[in-house]
Each structure stands twice: as C-alpha cells, then as structure tokens.
Design an enzyme around this catalytic site. Structure first.
Site, PDB file in Angstrom:
ATOM      1  NE  ARG A  53      -2.716   0.168   3.043  1.00 53.81           N
ATOM      2  CZ  ARG A  53      -2.553   0.467   3.961  1.00 53.81           C
ATOM      3  NH1 ARG A  53      -2.421   2.006   4.496  1.00 53.81           N
ATOM      4  NH2 ARG A  53      -3.269  -0.740   5.086  1.00 53.81           N
ATOM      5  CE1 TYR A 105     -12.062  15.915 -16.270  1.00 50.03           C
ATOM      6  CE2 TYR A 105     -11.273  15.487 -14.127  1.00 50.03           C
ATOM      7  CZ  TYR A 105     -11.756  14.829 -14.556  1.00 50.03           C
ATOM      8  OH  TYR A 105     -12.772  13.929 -15.255  1.00 50.03           O
ATOM      9  CG  ASP A 178      -4.905  19.402 -14.062  1.00 48.60           C
ATOM     10  OD1 ASP A 178      -3.693  18.635 -14.964  1.00 48.60           O
ATOM     11  OD2 ASP A 178      -5.806  18.634 -13.995  1.00 48.60           O
ATOM     12  CE  LYS A 203      -7.895  12.433 -18.776  1.00 46.69           C
ATOM     13  NZ  LYS A 203      -9.218  11.900 -18.719  1.00 46.69           N
TER      14      LYS A 203
END
Ligand code: PLP
Length: 387
Positions: A53, A105, A178, A203
């Site tokens: 994790r 976004y 971003d 992307k």
C-alpha cells in the site's frame, strides 16, 4: 562517453531510465506484483519494502521516469488523476484557503465546490489570465495553495505560470498545476516556479486509453510532500503494479506521440479557422489566440493535441456533428493515440464555463487529412449542406 545526465528526456524515457533486471538481464524489467516482503533475519526491512500500500518497485520505476521528465526531486503515481489532485488538497488542513481557476477540469472544480468545502477548505475561483484578480484573491498567511491548469480544459486558456508562482510565493502559498494538457514534453512548470505538477496520467503519459492513473511531481521533498505521501499510503491511492508497467511502456513513446498530436492539432486548428461552419477555434498554437505569445514562451516544441471548435449552427449542430463522425470517436477523455470528439457542455452540466456550441477535440496520431475529411463531412452533412 556522455554521462546519463546529458541524455535528453526523450532518450531516458524511451529506455525507462535504462533499468534492466539484473538477475535475468532482461531489457524490460518484470512487474513486481507482491504485496508483502520477507523480513531480514534480525527482523529488519532493509530494502525499504514492507507492504504494497505505501510503495511498490514497479510504481517507483514509473515515478523515476516522471520525476526525470518534469525535472522533479520526487514523483508519486496514484490510481487516477483525480486521486492525485485530491491527495494534494487533503494534505492541506481544514480551514486553509485555496485559489483555483474558473476554467479547470470540471470534476475537480465540482469536488472543490462541494466535498472539499464540506471538509473545510475555502476555495475562491478566479480568472487565471487576469493576474490582478489572482493577486486580489490570494490572502497572505491564509492561502496555502494556488491551483491552476494550463492550457485549461476545455477552453484551452493559458496561464502565466511564472507570474502566478511569484504571487503565490509572496503570500506564503504553494503553486500546484494540472499540466495534463501540456505534458512534460511541452512544458516544465517546476522550471517556471511551480511547486507541484499533477497529471491525469490516464491521458498523454500513458497515451493508449487503457490505464487510469495519476501523477504528482514535486520540486521539494518537504513536509507537505510527506503529507501527500501519507494520504496516498493511508487511503491506498497507489497505482496497481500492472497499470504502472503499462504506464512505463506508454511513456517510452511519449515524445513521439505528443509531437505528432501537436502537429496534427495545429494543422486542424489552422484549417478549421477558415471553415464555413466554424465560429471560432480555441487553440493556443494559433496566432489569433489571445495568449499565443505567452503559450509560445512557456511551451516548447508545440501547443498540445487539444483544441475546441465552436459551431455557427449552435448546440444542435455541435451535437449532430459529434453524432455524424466516423473516424473520430465520440467519447470522453483525451490524450490517446485515437482522436476523440465530445460535446463538452453535455457532460459538464450546469455551471460550466463551456459554451453549448463547443466540441472538444483530442487529436490522436492518425493521418491528419483523414481526420480533417471526416469532421468536415460530419459538419456539412449534419448541417444539410448540398440538400
Ligand atoms: N485533469 C484533467 C485536465 C483531465 O482532463 C482529467 C480527466 O479527464 C483529470 C484531471 C482527471 O483525471 P482522471 O480521469 O485520470 O482521474
């Protein structure tokens, strides 16, 4: 012999940092799937590997490529672009003030307006092209983070990263960006003063529309970065090893894909600017774009594969055009090798800054003549031209 440090990012990415698997001498390292590790005889974990994790070797390999591409001290990959962005905000404290862009976004904007507000973050949304508005919104001592996106989805507005970094830092805030649409091939925000870069690696970084992933890269390995790492570890936001392997494979061809998509987008933007059904083309690579000079200054080697077109026939013609394409795929997302078209206002819903007549285009790597011909035909047929 030239040193590794002298090799270009494209060279290093093509070879995924040149790492081979020593025991087998394999050129492509194996995927490390294990979630757990054997302790040393004296009860220690000297490799640093304890459990899946907090960390994973294949994930670290992906991170080393991203850190290199961004010129970062460190990188983290997470299960999606949204989990990467949210991890940054959750590393803040309830009550902290954030400045974010009006154009960004949409799902992250909605999360900031609703969920993050409930959790205690106070966010002001500003026009990032208006530096005076950014300065007015930033509250010295209270604002802990300025978030921006450039070029910003889906209007492809460009923000002066260096200027916003100066404003944020003067107020004691960090700047996170971003940079999904720009990619590290075209823009390196950390070099311009940003503190953290985020990507939806779903992307361009992966590039084949078959992995959901997010990435963060930092200028400084500081206490704030440690908090972000803790959010990822505690909440289990780490990317799975198989997806990390695919992401590494995708990044080997990142520069080729981004340059091909950018060249195609520029050609399409130029040709659609003179199309009888097109009201406006939104693309920072066009000299008519209001921030073209800024984009040319802070993006190198192209302006990206994303553009939007607004149709003279309004919303109904835009929706009908998206339904009439055949080569373009009518689907959400962006940054893959296949070209995608989307009526963006339908997905963003109320409160979107996106005009109803807008179609968002993600240019892939197909032949640009084929792409132009398909969309030209779809616009004309759905308008009833020649009937
Ligand atoms: N940022 C941008 C600019 C995006 O386009 C997207 C997804 O469309 C995201 C963030 C969110 O990324 P993900 O879908 O990987 O969570």
């Amino acid at each position: 012999m030239p040193k590794k440090n002298d090799w270009s990012p494209a060279t290093l990415a093509a070879q995924a940092m040149g790492k081979i698997d020593e025991p087998s001498r394999a050129v492509v390292p194996p995927i490390h799937l294990t979630t757990t590790f054997i302790r040393d005889p004296d009860n220690q974990y000297r490799t640093g590997n304890i459990y899946g994790r907090p960390d994973n070797e294949t994930v670290r390999e992906a991170e080393s490529v991203i850190a290199m591409l961004e010129g970062a001290t460190n990188a983290l990959v997470l299960g999606s672009g949204m989990s990467a962005a949210v991890a940054v905000f959750l590393a803040l404290k309830p009550g902290d003030h954030v400045v974010a862009p009006k154009v960004m976004y949409w799902a992250l904007r909605n999360w900031l307006m609703n969920d993050a507000a409930e959790w205690g973050l106070r966010t002001d949304f500003v026009d990032m092209a208006d530096l005076a508005a950014v300065e007015a919104a930033v509250k010295p001592g209270e604002t802990k983070l300025v978030w921006l996106e450039s070029p910003a989805n889906p209007l492809w507005t460009v923000t002066d990263i260096a200027a916003v970094a100066r404003t944020a830092h003067a107020a004691g805030a960090r700047l996170a960006i971003d940079s999904t649409g720009a990619t590290p091939i075209l823009s390196r925000p950390l070099d311009l003063g940003a503190d953290i870069v985020m990507h939806s690696a779903t992307k361009y970084l992966n590039g084949h529309s078959d992995v959901l992933a997010g990435a963060l890269a930092t200028r400084q390995d500081d206490a704030f970065w440690a908090r972000i790492k803790r959010v990822r570890a505690i909440q289990g936001l780490i990317l799975g090893p198989f997806e990390a392997f695919l992401l590494i494979r995708g990044m080997r061809t990142l520069e080729l894909r981004v340059k091909a998509a950018s060249a195609g987008a520029l050609e399409l933007a130029t040709r659609f600017s003179n199309h009888p059904h097109v009201l406006e083309v939104l693309y920072p690579g066009l000299s008519t774009h209001p921030q073209h000079a800024l984009a040319a200054r802070q993006m190198k080697g192209g302006f990206g594969g994303m553009l939007s077109i607004r149709l003279r026939g309004g919303e109904s013609h835009a929706v009908a055009t998206a339904a009439a394409v055949s080569l373009w795929k009518r689907a959400t997302s962006l940054g893959g090798v296949e070209s995608l078209i989307e009526h963006r206002a339908s997905i963003e819903g109320p409160g979107t800054p996106c005009p109803a007549d807008l179609l968002r285009l993600s240019t892939g790597i197909e032949n640009v003549e084929d792409l132009y011909a398909d969309l030209d035909r779809a616009m004309r047929e759905s308008a009833g031209d020649g009937k």
